[in-house]
Design an enzyme around this catalytic site. Structure first.
Site, PDB file in Angstrom:
ATOM      1  N   ASN A  63      39.029  38.545  49.050  1.00 36.45           N
ATOM      2  CA  ASN A  63      38.731  37.873  47.978  1.00 36.45           C
ATOM      3  C   ASN A  63      37.484  37.931  47.098  1.00 36.45           C
ATOM      4  O   ASN A  63      36.655  38.627  46.332  1.00 36.45           O
ATOM      5  CB  ASN A  63      37.392  37.729  48.787  1.00 36.45           C
ATOM      6  CG  ASN A  63      36.444  36.153  48.407  1.00 36.45           C
ATOM      7  OD1 ASN A  63      37.126  34.712  47.303  1.00 36.45           O
ATOM      8  ND2 ASN A  63      35.323  35.792  48.765  1.00 36.45           N
ATOM      9  N   TRP A  64      38.270  37.756  45.854  1.00 41.46           N
ATOM     10  CA  TRP A  64      37.827  38.103  44.438  1.00 41.46           C
ATOM     11  C   TRP A  64      36.954  37.546  43.334  1.00 41.46           C
ATOM     12  O   TRP A  64      36.561  37.888  42.549  1.00 41.46           O
ATOM     13  CB  TRP A  64      39.434  38.108  43.156  1.00 41.46           C
ATOM     14  CG  TRP A  64      40.494  38.576  43.577  1.00 41.46           C
ATOM     15  CD1 TRP A  64      40.730  39.910  44.028  1.00 41.46           C
ATOM     16  CD2 TRP A  64      41.470  38.923  42.582  1.00 41.46           C
ATOM     17  NE1 TRP A  64      41.668  40.404  43.965  1.00 41.46           N
ATOM     18  CE2 TRP A  64      42.117  39.792  42.640  1.00 41.46           C
ATOM     19  CE3 TRP A  64      42.200  38.245  41.320  1.00 41.46           C
ATOM     20  CZ2 TRP A  64      43.384  40.395  43.044  1.00 41.46           C
ATOM     21  CZ3 TRP A  64      43.322  38.340  40.829  1.00 41.46           C
ATOM     22  CH2 TRP A  64      43.942  39.869  41.303  1.00 41.46           C
ATOM     23  N   LYS A  65      36.215  36.266  44.034  1.00 44.31           N
ATOM     24  CA  LYS A  65      35.178  35.725  43.940  1.00 44.31           C
ATOM     25  C   LYS A  65      35.506  35.182  42.941  1.00 44.31           C
ATOM     26  O   LYS A  65      36.693  34.867  42.094  1.00 44.31           O
ATOM     27  CB  LYS A  65      34.189  36.240  44.698  1.00 44.31           C
ATOM     28  CG  LYS A  65      33.653  36.637  45.722  1.00 44.31           C
ATOM     29  CD  LYS A  65      32.389  37.680  46.212  1.00 44.31           C
ATOM     30  CE  LYS A  65      32.360  38.350  47.339  1.00 44.31           C
ATOM     31  NZ  LYS A  65      31.549  38.161  48.230  1.00 44.31           N
TER      32      LYS A  65
ATOM     33  N   HIS B 245      33.292  30.064  53.665  1.00 41.68           N
ATOM     34  CA  HIS B 245      32.770  30.661  52.799  1.00 41.68           C
ATOM     35  C   HIS B 245      31.316  30.920  52.666  1.00 41.68           C
ATOM     36  O   HIS B 245      30.928  29.668  52.436  1.00 41.68           O
ATOM     37  CB  HIS B 245      33.393  31.474  51.076  1.00 41.68           C
ATOM     38  CG  HIS B 245      33.142  33.253  51.214  1.00 41.68           C
ATOM     39  ND1 HIS B 245      31.295  33.589  50.555  1.00 41.68           N
ATOM     40  CD2 HIS B 245      33.817  34.113  51.437  1.00 41.68           C
ATOM     41  CE1 HIS B 245      31.597  34.529  50.968  1.00 41.68           C
ATOM     42  NE2 HIS B 245      33.089  34.990  50.964  1.00 41.68           N
TER      43      HIS B 245
ATOM     44  N   GLU C 272      29.349  32.117  51.183  1.00 45.21           N
ATOM     45  CA  GLU C 272      28.437  31.591  49.571  1.00 45.21           C
ATOM     46  C   GLU C 272      28.604  30.089  49.217  1.00 45.21           C
ATOM     47  O   GLU C 272      27.995  29.560  48.502  1.00 45.21           O
ATOM     48  CB  GLU C 272      29.199  32.595  48.228  1.00 45.21           C
ATOM     49  CG  GLU C 272      29.378  34.149  48.626  1.00 45.21           C
ATOM     50  CD  GLU C 272      29.112  35.163  47.650  1.00 45.21           C
ATOM     51  OE1 GLU C 272      30.584  34.726  47.544  1.00 45.21           O
ATOM     52  OE2 GLU C 272      29.563  36.290  48.786  1.00 45.21           O
TER      53      GLU C 272
ATOM     54  N   GLU D 204      32.829  36.718  59.385  1.00 50.61           N
ATOM     55  CA  GLU D 204      31.531  37.188  58.138  1.00 50.61           C
ATOM     56  C   GLU D 204      30.084  37.237  58.656  1.00 50.61           C
ATOM     57  O   GLU D 204      29.681  35.952  58.066  1.00 50.61           O
ATOM     58  CB  GLU D 204      31.803  36.601  57.235  1.00 50.61           C
ATOM     59  CG  GLU D 204      33.490  36.795  56.217  1.00 50.61           C
ATOM     60  CD  GLU D 204      33.508  36.776  55.481  1.00 50.61           C
ATOM     61  OE1 GLU D 204      33.941  38.126  54.317  1.00 50.61           O
ATOM     62  OE2 GLU D 204      33.171  35.836  54.356  1.00 50.61           O
TER      63      GLU D 204
ATOM     64  N   GLY E  96      28.314  41.701  50.580  1.00 49.47           N
ATOM     65  CA  GLY E  96      27.661  41.980  49.229  1.00 49.47           C
ATOM     66  C   GLY E  96      26.438  42.898  49.432  1.00 49.47           C
ATOM     67  O   GLY E  96      25.768  43.342  48.712  1.00 49.47           O
TER      68      GLY E  96
ATOM     69  N   SER F 194      31.261  44.025  53.073  1.00 50.54           N
ATOM     70  CA  SER F 194      30.705  45.354  52.859  1.00 50.54           C
ATOM     71  C   SER F 194      31.897  46.225  53.682  1.00 50.54           C
ATOM     72  O   SER F 194      31.511  47.447  53.627  1.00 50.54           O
ATOM     73  CB  SER F 194      29.602  45.786  52.988  1.00 50.54           C
ATOM     74  OG  SER F 194      28.812  44.796  52.253  1.00 50.54           O
TER      75      SER F 194
ATOM     76  N   GLY G 239      35.367  41.666  50.253  1.00 50.06           N
ATOM     77  CA  GLY G 239      34.883  41.380  48.578  1.00 50.06           C
ATOM     78  C   GLY G 239      34.951  42.275  47.376  1.00 50.06           C
ATOM     79  O   GLY G 239      36.111  42.591  46.428  1.00 50.06           O
ATOM     80  N   GLY G 240      33.492  43.547  47.225  1.00 54.89           N
ATOM     81  CA  GLY G 240      33.900  43.535  46.428  1.00 54.89           C
ATOM     82  C   GLY G 240      34.773  44.864  46.354  1.00 54.89           C
ATOM     83  O   GLY G 240      35.341  45.050  44.699  1.00 54.89           O
TER      84      GLY G 240
HETATM   85  C1  PEP Z   1      33.329  38.713  51.402  1.00 55.60           C
HETATM   86  O1  PEP Z   1      32.877  38.149  50.634  1.00 55.60           O
HETATM   87  O2  PEP Z   1      34.122  37.428  52.001  1.00 55.60           O
HETATM   88  C2  PEP Z   1      33.436  39.988  51.426  1.00 55.60           C
HETATM   89  C3  PEP Z   1      33.150  40.398  52.853  1.00 55.60           C
HETATM   90  O3  PEP Z   1      32.787  40.108  50.133  1.00 55.60           O
HETATM   91  P1  PEP Z   1      32.268  42.084  51.117  1.00 55.60           P
HETATM   92  O4  PEP Z   1      33.469  42.626  50.970  1.00 55.60           O
HETATM   93  O5  PEP Z   1      31.242  41.951  49.023  1.00 55.60           O
HETATM   94  O6  PEP Z   1      31.018  42.109  51.270  1.00 55.60           O
END
Ligand code: PEP
Length: 259
Positions: A12-14, A103, A105, A175, A181, A221, A242-243
């Site tokens: 997930n590049w956000k 999601h 966010e 999640e 994050g 994470s 994500g990151g």
């Molecule tokens: C996400 O955005 O779905 C996510 C899991 O982010 P991160 O891996 O950065 O926690």
């Protein structure tokens, strides 16, 4: 549960990577992915922002990369006076296969509700794509002992009343909001337990066949160091990253992590 399902590792590049940067990242991924076959039973999807999807689609299709194209959201209507929105129909035309929906966010910053998520799931399915339905509890809900209840509620809101065949084809991403994050990954035991709860809820809603087929990812994470143990858990069928998905080497290390 006997055989494990094909694990889906999704990036997930956000709101990162304009289309120039997206092209560079996908080229880096291509070089790493081509270096050796992906592990057996593993699938990869990447979810760029809308403005980079066409660029990534062209790169993936031209080079026949073993990477599925994903999106991060969609609107539930096909078209209309919805300024700034992008429909599931439009994403399907770009050969998008997986669409993240719900999601945390978007639930937090854009006010998306379980009802909105259900409508989006309807639209994604109607256009032949797979929803990646994000569910998860806040830290307060976990501390209060309400995590499983909240997660079951989100799964049920998105999936109740659908056939076993349809539900078996979706992806649910567990999640925990406190892990996204933050650098704080859920323990393998906690991830496994909640993914098993999700599978049980899917079985209650749509039958044993759906429960056996549905893929349940863990997200929050994830790093190359934590990926292998999470992927080895019996009810974890992949990872939503994500990151770490913005760094080609780290993302491919996660994709290749030994379960
Ligand atoms: C996400 O955005 O779905 C996510 C899991 O982010 P991160 O891996 O950065 O926690």
């Amino acid at each position: 549960m006997t055989d494990k399902r094909t694990a889906l590792v999704s990036g997930n590049w956000k709101m990162h990577e304009n289309h120039f940067e997206a092209l560079k990242l996908v080229q880096e991924l291509a070089a790493l992915v081509r270096a050796a076959a992906l592990p057996e039973g593993r699938e990869v999807s990447i979810h760029p922002p809308f403005t980079s999807i066409r660029t990534v689609q062209t790169a993936v299709e031209t080079d026949h990369l073993p990477i599925a194209l994903g999106a991060q959201n969609c609107h539930h209507e096909d078209r209309g006076a919805f300024t700034g929105e992008v429909s599931a129909e439009m994403l399907a035309k770009l050969n998008v296969a997986y669409v993240i929906t719900g999601h945390s966010e978007r639930r937090t910053h854009c006010g998306e509700t379980d009802v909105d998520v259900r409508r989006k799931v309807d639209a994604i399915l109607a256009h032949g794509m797979h929803p990646v339905i994000c569910v998860g509890e806040t830290l307060d809900e976990r501390v209060a002992g309400d995590a499983a209840h909240r997660v079951r509620e989100q799964v049920s809101a998105a999936l109740s009343g659908r056939s076993g065949e349809v539900v078996g084809g979706v992806v649910v991403a567990y999640e925990p909001i406190w892990a996204i994050g933050t650098g704080e990954t859920a323990s393998v035991d906690d991830a496994e337990q909640m993914c098993a709860t999700i599978r049980e809820e899917v079985g209650r809603l749509a039958g044993a066949g759906a429960a056996a087929a549905v893929r349940v990812q863990y997200g929050g994470s994830v790093t190359p160091e934590s990926a292998g143990a999470l992927l080895a858990a019996p009810n974890v069928d992949g990872l939503l990253v994500g990151g770490a998905s913005l760094d080609a080497e780290r993302f491919v290390a996660i994709v290749r992590a030994r379960a």
